[in-house]
Write an enzyme that holds these catalytic residues in place. Structure first.
Site, PDB file in Angstrom:
ATOM      1  N   TRP A 102      32.385  84.900  71.989  1.00  0.00           N
ATOM      2  CA  TRP A 102      33.216  85.522  73.029  1.00  0.00           C
ATOM      3  C   TRP A 102      33.882  86.777  72.504  1.00  0.00           C
ATOM      4  CZ3 TRP A 102      31.578  84.229  77.404  1.00  0.00           C
ATOM      5  CH2 TRP A 102      31.080  82.936  77.630  1.00  0.00           C
ATOM      6  N   ASP A 171      42.319  86.561  74.670  1.00  0.00           N
ATOM      7  CA  ASP A 171      41.534  85.754  75.605  1.00  0.00           C
ATOM      8  C   ASP A 171      41.854  84.293  75.317  1.00  0.00           C
ATOM      9  OD1 ASP A 171      39.694  84.317  77.049  1.00  0.00           O
ATOM     10  OD2 ASP A 171      37.923  85.224  76.119  1.00  0.00           O
ATOM     11  N   LYS A 195      38.717  75.806  82.278  1.00  0.00           N
ATOM     12  CA  LYS A 195      38.846  74.928  81.119  1.00  0.00           C
ATOM     13  C   LYS A 195      40.143  74.117  81.201  1.00  0.00           C
ATOM     14  CE  LYS A 195      36.194  78.313  78.478  1.00  0.00           C
ATOM     15  NZ  LYS A 195      34.912  77.615  78.473  1.00  0.00           N
TER      16      LYS A 195
END
Length: 359
Positions: A102, A171, A195
């Site tokens: 990511w 993030d 999530k």
């Protein structure tokens, strides 16, 4: 119907009480005679839902009035572009730390819009470590420093906040709401919902207000944080149902005792699973001890030829979505807030039984 244990990295498990309330309110929301999915985003009902969700989130996280809270679309991946478009000045530079897939995607997107300095990387360890802070090569006057506190694929997590003069941009998709954070440490926190917040389709951005209004002239209105803030996240039709569900999750978290209580539970779950892995010669976790994620726990079997059997049998036992990411292999258990301790206990029991039969 029997609910099974869901260890998916995302879209992930949601708290059952939230799903039950949403089920009960599906056709007739609070006597309105229609579903909340059918209501105008300009209606007092939806505006009220959004306001309550924001107020509850601010209370949970201790978000001050000097921060804007934005409920957006596009997932965290859209914010990979929004961050440089909102913060990277012409001729300026942005620092990034690369700790996994990511981070790499955020870096690649940042490079589309300006100068990116990769200040540190753990790619040489196959993303099983966090680079020591003293090794970081930061720019003298970066517009911001971006890092990913938790990498869902590799299962590495920061348990410290980097000290830097530049605004910190993070993030937090996979760790937000799993434990307390000091929001004031950060310039921008962004997170995909799927999530620990709610269903896919919603993205949360928490941005310090002095960082608004800096967007590049090329920045589309839909990616300009100031546009979103000025319009209370309703410049266009927001993902109203996902926002409603997120609000229910925030209320559920408060009912659990807040983020301090969730941290205790999450640490206990992770410690149990790591202990089972480390206490076995059959399973292994590749991540350095001090950087092991509390949310995403990858593990391998001593004999990779048994992977398929493990997945087939675990699914038959009601343990879903344990296959590791293709770039890592093996298994991965994502144990977000809504994954109960009973799920972790069931996984450990299965792992021990599988080892007895195949070790």
């Amino acid at each position: 119907m029997t609910r099974r244990y869901n260890f998916c990295a995302g879209p992930a498990a949601l708290p059952e009480p939230v799903l039950e309330q949403a089920r009960d309110e599906m056709l007739d929301w609070h006597g309105a005679g229609l579903s909340i999915m059918e209501m105008s985003h300009r209606s007092p009902e939806i505006v009220g839902v959004a306001q309550r969700a924001e107020a509850t989130l601010r209370d949970l996280m201790g978000i001050g009035d000097d921060y804007a809270v934005l409920f957006l679309q596009g997932g965290a991946s859209t914010q990979f572009a929004a961050v440089p478009l909102n913060l990277l000045s012409e001729g300026g530079v942005a620092d990034y730390v690369n700790t996994g897939q990511w981070s790499k995607k955020a870096i690649a997107e940042g490079k589309r819009f300006g100068n990116v300095n990769v200040a540190a990387s753990s790619e040489d360890t196959r993303f099983t470590t966090i680079p020591a802070r003293e090794t970081w090569q930061l720019s003298a006057s970066a517009d911001y420093l971006h890092y990913t506190p938790n990498e869902t694929i590799g299962g590495v997590e920061y348990f410290w906040v980097p000290e830097t003069q530049a605004p910190l941009v993070v993030d937090m998709s996979s760790t937000i709401l799993s434990r307390p954070v000091n929001v004031a440490d950060y310039g921008v926190i962004y997170a995909g919902a799927q999530k620990n917040i709610g269903p896919a389709g919603l993205t949360l951005v928490i941005v310090r207000k002095d960082l608004l209004g800096k967007a590049d002239a090329r920045c589309p209105a839909m990616l300009d944080w100031k546009t979103a803030a000025d319009n209370d996240s309703m410049y266009n039709t927001p993902p109203t149902y996902a926002l409603y569900l997120a609000g229910l999750v925030f209320e559920w978290l408060k009912g659990q005792g807040g983020l301090d209580a969730m941290e205790v539970i999450n640490r206990r779950k992770a410690e149990k699973l790591y202990a089972a892995i480390d206490g076995s010669a059959f399973y292994a976790n590749p991540v350095e001890l001090q950087s092991r994620s509390l949310m995403n726990i990858p593990f391998t079997l001593a004999d990779a030829n048994l992977d398929k059997a493990f997945l087939v049998e675990s699914e038959a036992a009601g343990l879903l979505n344990l296959k590791g990411h293709r770039s890592v292999g093996g298994m991965r258990a994502s144990i977000y807030n809504a994954v109960g301790e009973d799920a972790v206990d069931a996984l450990i029991a299965f792992m021990q039984d599988f080892e007895r039969r195949n070790g």
